[in-house]
Design an enzyme around this catalytic site. Structure first.
Site, mmCIF file in Angstrom:
data_model
loop_
_atom_site.group_PDB
_atom_site.id
_atom_site.type_symbol
_atom_site.label_atom_id
_atom_site.label_comp_id
_atom_site.label_asym_id
_atom_site.label_seq_id
_atom_site.Cartn_x
_atom_site.Cartn_y
_atom_site.Cartn_z
ATOM 1 N N SER A 81 0.868 -1.287 0.204
ATOM 2 C CA SER A 81 0.018 0.111 0.195
ATOM 3 C C SER A 81 1.002 1.103 -0.092
ATOM 4 O O SER A 81 1.720 1.713 0.983
ATOM 5 C CB SER A 81 -0.930 0.120 1.306
ATOM 6 N N CYS A 121 -7.066 -1.029 7.409
ATOM 7 C CA CYS A 121 -5.891 -1.548 6.514
ATOM 8 C C CYS A 121 -5.071 -2.546 7.404
ATOM 9 O O CYS A 121 -4.815 -1.932 8.581
ATOM 10 C CB CYS A 121 -5.145 -0.755 5.882
ATOM 11 N N ASP A 164 -8.442 -2.709 3.154
ATOM 12 C CA ASP A 164 -7.520 -3.035 2.433
ATOM 13 C C ASP A 164 -6.530 -3.871 3.161
ATOM 14 O O ASP A 164 -5.729 -3.409 3.852
ATOM 15 C CB ASP A 164 -6.537 -1.606 1.910
ATOM 16 N N TRP A 204 -4.572 -7.707 4.082
ATOM 17 C CA TRP A 204 -4.076 -8.908 3.779
ATOM 18 C C TRP A 204 -3.623 -9.979 4.607
ATOM 19 O O TRP A 204 -3.766 -9.601 5.866
ATOM 20 C CB TRP A 204 -2.867 -8.308 2.848
HETATM 21 C C1 LIG Z 1 -2.942 -5.335 -1.217
HETATM 22 C C2 LIG Z 1 -1.931 -5.633 -0.206
HETATM 23 C C3 LIG Z 1 -1.109 -4.439 0.398
HETATM 24 C C4 LIG Z 1 -0.116 -4.755 1.156
HETATM 25 N N1 LIG Z 1 0.506 -3.960 1.839
HETATM 26 C C5 LIG Z 1 1.537 -3.900 2.771
HETATM 27 C C6 LIG Z 1 2.469 -2.963 3.045
HETATM 28 O O1 LIG Z 1 1.915 -1.737 2.931
HETATM 29 N N2 LIG Z 1 3.359 -3.173 3.900
HETATM 30 C C7 LIG Z 1 3.999 -4.516 4.321
HETATM 31 O O2 LIG Z 1 4.761 -4.754 4.698
HETATM 32 N N3 LIG Z 1 3.169 -5.491 3.443
HETATM 33 C C8 LIG Z 1 1.943 -5.257 2.739
HETATM 34 N N4 LIG Z 1 1.583 -6.719 1.969
HETATM 35 C C9 LIG Z 1 2.157 -7.547 1.982
HETATM 36 C C10 LIG Z 1 2.998 -8.069 1.144
HETATM 37 O O3 LIG Z 1 2.428 -7.750 -0.009
HETATM 38 C C11 LIG Z 1 3.809 -9.278 1.049
HETATM 39 O O4 LIG Z 1 2.948 -10.335 1.094
HETATM 40 C C12 LIG Z 1 4.825 -9.071 2.193
HETATM 41 O O5 LIG Z 1 5.704 -8.319 2.204
HETATM 42 C C13 LIG Z 1 5.462 -10.479 2.268
HETATM 43 O O6 LIG Z 1 6.081 -10.911 1.127
HETATM 44 P P1 LIG Z 1 7.398 -12.027 1.010
HETATM 45 O O7 LIG Z 1 7.813 -11.930 -0.514
HETATM 46 O O8 LIG Z 1 8.612 -11.180 1.666
HETATM 47 O O9 LIG Z 1 7.101 -13.223 1.614
HETATM 48 P P2 LIG Z 1 6.753 -14.387 0.847
HETATM 49 O O10 LIG Z 1 7.917 -14.980 0.296
HETATM 50 O O11 LIG Z 1 5.861 -14.074 -0.211
HETATM 51 O O12 LIG Z 1 6.223 -15.454 2.093
HETATM 52 C C14 LIG Z 1 4.756 -15.101 2.249
HETATM 53 C C15 LIG Z 1 4.243 -16.528 2.833
HETATM 54 O O13 LIG Z 1 4.935 -17.008 3.834
HETATM 55 C C16 LIG Z 1 4.012 -17.544 4.579
HETATM 56 N N5 LIG Z 1 4.178 -17.330 5.872
HETATM 57 C C17 LIG Z 1 4.288 -16.060 6.433
HETATM 58 N N6 LIG Z 1 4.221 -15.962 7.815
HETATM 59 C C18 LIG Z 1 4.509 -17.130 8.307
HETATM 60 C C19 LIG Z 1 4.543 -17.866 9.444
HETATM 61 N N7 LIG Z 1 4.621 -17.207 10.581
HETATM 62 N N8 LIG Z 1 4.591 -19.108 9.365
HETATM 63 C C20 LIG Z 1 4.449 -19.770 8.451
HETATM 64 N N9 LIG Z 1 4.480 -19.391 7.045
HETATM 65 C C21 LIG Z 1 4.427 -18.069 6.989
HETATM 66 C C22 LIG Z 1 2.875 -17.514 4.057
HETATM 67 O O14 LIG Z 1 2.319 -18.669 3.119
HETATM 68 C C23 LIG Z 1 2.704 -16.417 3.159
HETATM 69 O O15 LIG Z 1 1.986 -16.291 2.295
HETATM 70 C C24 LIG Z 1 0.423 -5.949 1.181
HETATM 71 C C25 LIG Z 1 -0.448 -7.144 0.527
HETATM 72 C C26 LIG Z 1 -1.304 -6.885 -0.110
HETATM 73 C C27 LIG Z 1 -2.076 -7.835 -0.729
HETATM 74 N N1 LIG Z 2 1.583 -13.119 4.759
HETATM 75 C C1 LIG Z 2 2.697 -12.297 5.070
HETATM 76 O O1 LIG Z 2 3.634 -12.390 4.379
HETATM 77 C C2 LIG Z 2 2.738 -11.138 5.844
HETATM 78 C C3 LIG Z 2 3.868 -10.199 5.743
HETATM 79 C C4 LIG Z 2 3.680 -9.115 6.540
HETATM 80 C C5 LIG Z 2 2.735 -8.729 7.232
HETATM 81 N N2 LIG Z 2 1.499 -9.526 7.452
HETATM 82 C C6 LIG Z 2 0.429 -9.255 8.166
HETATM 83 O O2 LIG Z 2 0.226 -7.997 8.339
HETATM 84 C C7 LIG Z 2 -0.053 -7.609 9.434
HETATM 85 C C8 LIG Z 2 0.678 -6.489 9.885
HETATM 86 O O3 LIG Z 2 1.766 -6.609 10.026
HETATM 87 P P1 LIG Z 2 3.031 -5.949 11.121
HETATM 88 O O4 LIG Z 2 4.227 -6.749 11.383
HETATM 89 O O5 LIG Z 2 2.831 -4.443 10.459
HETATM 90 O O6 LIG Z 2 1.978 -5.966 12.645
HETATM 91 P P2 LIG Z 2 2.303 -6.277 13.850
HETATM 92 O O7 LIG Z 2 3.607 -5.312 14.384
HETATM 93 O O8 LIG Z 2 2.460 -7.685 14.064
HETATM 94 O O9 LIG Z 2 1.162 -5.872 14.576
HETATM 95 C C9 LIG Z 2 0.991 -4.532 14.919
HETATM 96 C C10 LIG Z 2 0.002 -4.450 16.262
HETATM 97 O O10 LIG Z 2 -1.323 -5.072 15.840
HETATM 98 C C11 LIG Z 2 -1.358 -5.943 17.236
HETATM 99 N N3 LIG Z 2 -2.187 -6.896 16.861
HETATM 100 C C12 LIG Z 2 -2.128 -8.401 16.858
HETATM 101 N N4 LIG Z 2 -3.116 -8.956 16.766
HETATM 102 C C13 LIG Z 2 -4.273 -8.202 16.777
HETATM 103 C C14 LIG Z 2 -5.619 -8.340 16.682
HETATM 104 N N5 LIG Z 2 -6.224 -9.413 16.592
HETATM 105 N N6 LIG Z 2 -6.309 -6.985 16.667
HETATM 106 C C15 LIG Z 2 -5.738 -6.197 16.636
HETATM 107 N N7 LIG Z 2 -4.610 -5.597 16.803
HETATM 108 C C16 LIG Z 2 -3.580 -6.989 16.788
HETATM 109 C C17 LIG Z 2 0.175 -6.371 17.622
HETATM 110 O O11 LIG Z 2 -0.059 -6.882 18.850
HETATM 111 P P3 LIG Z 2 0.800 -7.995 19.472
HETATM 112 O O12 LIG Z 2 2.010 -8.370 18.464
HETATM 113 O O13 LIG Z 2 1.459 -7.366 20.864
HETATM 114 O O14 LIG Z 2 -0.205 -8.930 19.825
HETATM 115 C C18 LIG Z 2 0.718 -5.012 17.153
HETATM 116 O O15 LIG Z 2 0.657 -4.019 18.425
HETATM 117 C C19 LIG Z 2 0.228 -8.740 10.354
HETATM 118 O O16 LIG Z 2 -0.586 -9.061 11.486
HETATM 119 C C20 LIG Z 2 0.540 -10.144 9.395
HETATM 120 O O17 LIG Z 2 -0.686 -10.959 9.433
HETATM 121 C C21 LIG Z 2 1.608 -10.724 6.502
#
Ligand SMILES: Cc1cc2nc3c(=O)[nH]c(=O)nc-3n(C[C@H](O)[C@H](O)[C@H](O)COP(=O)(O)OP(=O)(O)OC[C@H]3O[C@@H](n4cnc5c(N)ncnc54)[C@H](O)[C@@H]3O)c2cc1C
Ligand SMILES: NC(=O)c1ccc[n+]([C@@H]2O[C@H](COP(=O)([O-])OP(=O)(O)OC[C@H]3O[C@@H](n4cnc5c(N)ncnc54)[C@H](OP(=O)(O)O)[C@@H]3O)[C@@H](O)[C@H]2O)c1
Ligand SMILES: Cc1cc2nc3c(=O)[nH]c(=O)nc-3n(C[C@H](O)[C@H](O)[C@H](O)COP(=O)(O)O)c2cc1C
Length: 1120
Positions: free
Chosen positions: A848, A1071, A1117, A1119
């Site tokens: 974003s 978001c 917005d 994810w």
């Molecule tokens: C619309 C949108 C907006 C976004 N905006 C932001 C933003 O502003 N800032 C931001 O930081 N990110 C944002 N994200 C998330 C971002 O796009 C990436 O998904 C994030 O940076 C992780 O990508 P990566 O390539 O580093 O991880 P990847 O290599 O793609 O790995 C991610 C995958 O790792 C796995 N995974 C993650 N955590 C764990 C865990 N604890 N245990 C096991 N598996 C796990 C999941 O399968 C996940 O899908 C946004 C995503 C979307 C869809």
């Molecule tokens: N899939 C991916 O690859 C990926 C990558 C990046 C981020 N993300 C997602 O994006 C989110 C934002 O990431 P971030 O690292 O910026 O945040 P973060 O630092 O993990 O969390 C921000 C704040 O939200 C709090 N929080 C945790 N659970 C909550 C809930 N159920 N309701 C409200 N607040 C809650 C956290 O508290 P505590 O931690 O103290 O509980 C912390 O104070 C994460 O939660 C994660 O799921 C996903």
């Protein structure tokens, strides 16, 4: 551009024809009349031409560098037409078969584009551009006709060559949108006809970088294709006079030759229509009310079908905008659907205009002008807030301006010919026998029949996953039953003949869901056609009895509307009497898309075999691709990670997902306090001179590469390390089924580093495929077991987070912790084509955008938390750090920009954990580094996550963690607006602004508080209109010791929040984390609104939230 008025080089002089007014001498081509005195309407046209001229002149004066563009043969699609010498009229284009209205007749990339700013002389710029072309391309340029060659220049001099190039250019160039002005040698052969004789229209598509020509009317085989240059709604006598005066010919077309009585009636209709148009267009200036405007539009409609379809499309679009301003859902739907249909006739169903209308029809409440007529009263009362309405009008007039832009630039460029003597006439020409037309390209049923395909698979996909599953299904159908499939992007087809799918065929729908349960962009029309009861199939009904179909949905359970699109498609088809084969499949991206697919597909195929009367075993395992090592290839033509042809040739062009822009990183800094175990980086990307624009709330796609350790591991495991730089070519053996997913020729190492996703956890199905190539029987048995035994696979691969290279190492008994080398990595003999067809393309990561273009017009800010987590230990693999691919790529770039090496992680204290991943951040051929500046390939994706245009509306934003990213942009947007308002009216100008509240959460105020120093500054500038509340979850706790989160703060502020929403018509934005936070926040809003309404969270609260969502006043917005 009229061929009838120009001559090929060396052609005899034109007849000298005297018009009125001054004559300008042209040595080669005789006199041409300058424009005479014009009537009122003609003056407007003349003024517009002049405006085009000024624009063109300014563009020329400011030119900078040439932009050669390669013209691949396949892009110059010219199937149903042919360029011909027409007796007495030079070259022209004729139909080689009967062409239907709306048919795409030509799709052409420019031979080259001259940008809008160049610093050299235009002639020199052109010669430089021409020098980059192949001899064939150059010849096609010099074959074009021209006028206006200046007198007295000796041949074979530089000046002569420049002038000749310039004369051809000026005679033939057409606006190529934001790219500049281009030459389209095939399209340049189109002649002009009068407003009734023209039958095609050309438009430039910025998004694709192509010019398209569509048929406006049915065109018979042998007829000439003609474009227009006059206003279509002039009465006949005015039009004829105009043509006579300005183009020097008597039009003989069917309307101009009508008997007097019919002609008078036609004139009457046209005059009436022109008046009504004037009336309609004045609604935005308060001269007529919204209702009157709509009544005028309806009257225009009733008058008949004169003019461009796109004009009618635009009329319908404008009416939809009026209806949106009045919050009339059904009227918006109806008019937007009409607009979409009319636009589709002329500009193509895949044109941005048609698609925008599809989106509006699908979600009227997302319209920018939604309810704006009611903001300050009603449109009829004349005191409404016009701001957002104007925006909507601007967007529709953009369409007109764009269309006009093309026409005007061309008209100006060809002003000389337009004013020259000519004698055009539409004469049917006998068709060539060598017709190569293959029917309507949007007719999938015809294609199925033509290709003898019994399956058609439509995919609704935004980021490619659904497309991959569609291709997998097609491959399986081929392998199992020997059945060929047509895999289709629904955007490229029409659905009127869905009822004509033959009985022994089957339609698959592989559909992803997005946002609030919305279809992907490419499936909007499909979904609309299926759900809209008034949409008729060729049987004249909205019914599909006998149609056999299969549905697989892609979704994510953390979203509220889980797999809604697949469910809706299924329900719509059922309702229309179609028969589903097998169960509806639903994949959950959050957990186990692959597993869900594997579990569903076997049952589905069994049922498929039964219903379709086919037997398994009729197909064969055939490869999708053939990979050839190429010994000699010009090195500059080998892709080493470039993401587009333009990137390889380093030529300019628009930047989008097909041609990402390497944006220089101007700032890259850590946002978390030092000493913590997490990183969050702020990156500023310079977009100056890139043509990239953005809005607050948009997303930026970042194109990462794979970490080097994984590249090396897989190269070794595949036995390719020694020949990693060998040039390879890859060809698809069935291009309809499997396209080579990246540019070729390339090298082995490039494919693994830049093009395919080797860093994801390895899929279960591919392990079964690869077992055949195992180096030992043990390794084979190991992979077979993982592939067949779901539990074992989950335990070892999913929990252990094993990538493909690592699974191969574990299977062969190698140590995955060691740096991959020949001594610890067994080489497998896996054909590379299997790797290419089994591993998906490496996808961009979306962020974003955390800035506002109002404060940073040429800089996109990203706020990225770096993903690092621990795998779960199992019997074979100990716990290790796992690193997200894209976020660590950005972190690497930050290190590089700071001149640092990536640090080692835990290497001493815990030798079992792996090293911090390193990336080849300098990019292919060092393209991502210039001196000390690093660059990152990006593109911008538009979003609907936007502030209300009216600053009086209160705004509530909830964004813990990196969820705050877009809200930094939102607040900056308001700061910019406040600065302007204060400059004009002083701080009191903000007095009636609504409050914008930000609910932010992080672990501690000292460690991970993002942009903590900026918020007070913004608050100061917004004079009390911005407030922020923070939940520091690991710093302050509730009395019972539990954490305080953003939703707790919302509940504390419930009275003010309910007031802002229910009485202030406020907007809510959420978001960040979809899995937990977004759900809890929504539940809290249900509680707050339920209580405020005197009811419960579950009933009144949920109903209010639903309504807010429908009205686009509750936007997410999120994810996971
Ligand atoms: C619309 C949108 C907006 C976004 N905006 C932001 C933003 O502003 N800032 C931001 O930081 N990110 C944002 N994200 C998330 C971002 O796009 C990436 O998904 C994030 O940076 C992780 O990508 P990566 O390539 O580093 O991880 P990847 O290599 O793609 O790995 C991610 C995958 O790792 C796995 N995974 C993650 N955590 C764990 C865990 N604890 N245990 C096991 N598996 C796990 C999941 O399968 C996940 O899908 C946004 C995503 C979307 C869809
Ligand atoms: N899939 C991916 O690859 C990926 C990558 C990046 C981020 N993300 C997602 O994006 C989110 C934002 O990431 P971030 O690292 O910026 O945040 P973060 O630092 O993990 O969390 C921000 C704040 O939200 C709090 N929080 C945790 N659970 C909550 C809930 N159920 N309701 C409200 N607040 C809650 C956290 O508290 P505590 O931690 O103290 O509980 C912390 O104070 C994460 O939660 C994660 O799921 C996903
Ligand atoms: C921004 C965003 C919004 C999403 N919204 C939903 C949703 O509302 N419902 C759902 O079931 N899945 C949702 N998903 C999950 C996608 O449907 C899923 O990731 C799918 O695999 C994407 O397919 P594609 O790559 O073909 O576009 C969403 C994913 C993203 C990134």
């Amino acid at each position: 551009m009229s061929n009838q008025t120009r001559r090929r080089q060396g052609a005899p002089k034109a007849d000298q024809k005297k018009g009125k007014g001054v004559h300008v001498q042209d040595e080669r081509f005789g006199d041409r009349p300058a424009p005479s005195r014009l009537g009122g309407f003609a003056k407007i046209i003349y003024f517009l031409l002049l405006a085009g001229g000024i624009y063109y002149y300014c563009s020329h004066m400011l030119w900078e560098k040439p932009q050669p563009v390669d013209v691949p043969e396949e892009d110059a699609f010219l199937a149903p037409v042919q360029v011909r010498e027409l007796p007495g009229r030079g070259m022209g284009v004729i139909a080689t078969k009967d062409i239907q209205r709306g048919e795409l007749v030509l799709r052409e990339k420019p031979l080259f584009v001259v940008p809008n700013r160049v610093s050299m002389s235009p002639g020199a710029v052109l010669l430089a551009s021409l020098a980059t072309l192949s001899p064939r391309q150059r010849a096609s340029y010099y074959n074009l006709s021209y006028v206006n060659f200046p007198t007295g220049i000796p041949p074979d001099t530089d000046a002569f060559n420049e002038e000749l190039a310039l004369a051809i250019f000026q005679t033939n160039a057409v606006s190529a949108g934001s790219q500049g002005v281009g030459i389209f040698p095939r399209m340049a052969r189109l002649n002009h006809g009068c407003s009734s004789a023209f039958n095609v229209i050309y438009t430039w598509r910025d998004g694709e970088g192509v010019l398209v020509v569509h048929a406006l009317k049915p065109i018979k085989q042998g007829e000439e294709l003609l474009t227009t240059y006059t206003d279509t709604k002039r009465p006949r006598h005015v039009r004829r006079q105009f043509l006579r005066e300005h183009y020097g010919f008597e039009c003989q077309c069917s309307v101009c030759s009508l008997p007097d009585d019919l002609s008078a009636r036609s004139d009457e209709r046209l005059t009436g229509m022109a008046d009504l148009y004037t009336k309609f267009s004045s609604w935005q200036h308060e001269h007529v009310s919204g209702k009157e405007a709509i009544a005028a539009a309806i009257s225009i409609w009733r008058l008949g079908e004169e003019g461009y379809w796109s004009e009618r499309g635009q009329l319908a679009a404008d009416v939809a905008h009026v209806a949106a301003a009045h919050s009339d859902v059904s009227a918006v739907r109806e008019w937007a659907a009409l607009a979409q249909r009319w636009y589709a006739y002329e500009l193509g169903a895949d044109s941005p205009q048609a698609q925008e209308m599809g989106r509006i029809a699908g979600q009227p409440e997302l319209h920018a002008a939604w309810a704006s007529a009611a903001l300050g009263g009603t449109i009829d009362e004349g005191d409404r807030d016009y701001r957002s309405l104007d925006m909507a009008v601007a967007s529709s007039s953009d369409v007109l301006i764009l269309a006009l832009g093309v026409v005007l630039a061309a008209v100006y460029l060809f002003r000389d010919q337009l004013f020259a003597a000519s004698k055009p006439k539409s004469v049917p020409v006998t068709a060539s026998k060598a017709s190569n037309g293959s029917g309507n390209p949007r007719d999938f049923v015809a294609k199925m029949k033509e290709g003898k395909k019994r399956i058609v698979i439509f995919y609704g996909s935004q980021t490619g996953t659904a497309e991959e599953y569609a291709i997998r299904l097609a491959k399986e159908a081929k392998q199992k039953f020997g059945l060929a499939s047509l895999v289709c992007d629904p955007e490229e087809y029409d659905f009127e003949n869905l009822d004509q799918v033959p009985e022994d065929c089957c339609v698959f729908f592989v559909m992803a869901t997005y946002g609030e349960g919305e279809p992907t962009d490419n499936a909007v029309t499909l979904c609309q056609n299926l759900s809209d009861d008034s949409f008729e199939f060729s049987n004249g009904e909205h019914k599909l009895p006998g149609l056999k179909y299969v549905v697989f949905g892609l979704g994510n359970r953390t979203y509220e509307h889980y797999n809604l699109i697949a469910r809706n498609v299924d329900a719509d088809l059922q309702k229309m009497g179609a028969t589903r084969i097998g169960e509806r499949g639903e994949g959950d991206d959050d957990r186990s898309m692959e597993e869900d697919y594997l579990e569903w597909k076997d049952g589905m195929w069994e049922e498929f075999a039964r219903v379709m009367g086919v037997e398994e075993g009729q197909g064969a395992d055939s490869p999708d691709f053939v990979v050839t090592e190429v010994s000699e290839h010009p090195p500059e033509k080998v892709y080493l990670g470039e993401l587009s042809a333009r990137a390889l040739t380093r030529s300019k062009g628009i930047h989008d997902a097909k041609n990402p822009y390497p944006a220089p990183i101007t700032v890259a800094r850590e946002l978390f306090a030092p000493g913590g175990d997490r990183n969050c980086i702020h990156v500023e990307l310079n977009t100056e001179n890139s043509g990239i624009t953005y809005q607050h709330g948009d997303h930026v796609g970042v194109w990462p590469s794979n970490p080097e350790v994984e590249v090396e591991r897989l190269l070794r495991a595949l036995g390719l390390y020694e020949k990693k730089d060998t040039v390879i070519n890859i060809e698809s053996l069935d291009p309809a089924l499997a396209k080579v997913p990246f540019p070729v020729p390339t090298t082995y190492v490039t494919v693994l580093r830049h093009y395919i996703d080797i860093s994801a956890v390895a899929g279960r199905q591919i392990l079964g495929v690869l077992s055949k190539f195992a180096p030992t029987p043990e390794a084979e048995a190991f992979l077979k077991n993982l592939s067949a035994n779901k539990e074992e696979y989950n335990n070892i691969v999913t929990h252990g987070c094993l990538k493909l290279g690592e699974v191969l190492q574990v299977a062969a008994g190698n140590d995955i912790k060691a740096t991959p080398g020949p001594e610890n990595t067994t080489a497998w003999n896996i054909p590379f084509d299997i790797i290419v067809s089994s591993i998906p393309r490496l996808q961009p990561r979306y962020y974003s955008i955390s800035s506002s273009p109002k404060l940073y017009p040429h800089s996109i800010h990203v706020t990225c938390v770096v993903l690092k987590y621990e795998s779960i230990e199992n019997s074979l693999v100990k716990t290790r750090w796992v690193y997200g691919t894209g976020s660590n790529f950005l972190l690497n770039l930050k290190f590089a920009a700071e001149g640092q090496q990536s640090p080692l992680v835990d290497s001493e204290e815990n030798p079992d954990k792996v090293f911090f991943p390193k990336y080849a951040v300098e990019g292919p051929r060092g393209a991502y580094k210039s001196e000390t500046t690093y660059k990152v390939p990006i593109h911008v994706r538009r979003s609907t996550f936007r502030l209300p245009t009216n600053p009086k509306s209160p705004v509530i934003m909830i964004g813990p963690g990196t969820g705050v990213a877009p809200f930094r942009g939102f607040v900056q947007e308001r700061v910019a607006m406040a600065r302007r308002t204060i400059e004009k009216n002083g701080p009191e100008g903000l007095a009636d602004w609504g409050n914008i509240r930000l609910y932010y959460g992080c672990r501690s105020s000292k460690q991970d508080f993002l942009y903590s120093e900026e918020w007070p500054e913004y608050a100061k500038e917004l004079h009390g209109k911005f407030t922020m509340r923070c939940a520091f979850s690991r710093e302050t706790f509730k009395p019972d010791g539990s954490k305080i989160y953003v939703q707790d703060l919302l509940w504390e502020d419930r009275e003010a929040i309910a007031d802002a929403i229910l009485n202030g018509r406020g907007y809510i934005y959420v978001c960040g984390d979809a899995r937990n936070m977004a759900k809890s926040v929504e539940e809290t809003f249900c509680r707050i609104l339920g209580e405020a309404k005197g009811g419960s969270a579950e009933v009144e609260g949920a109903a209010e939230v639903k309504l807010l969502k429908e009205r686009s006043r509750f936007l997410s917005d999120v994810w996971s």
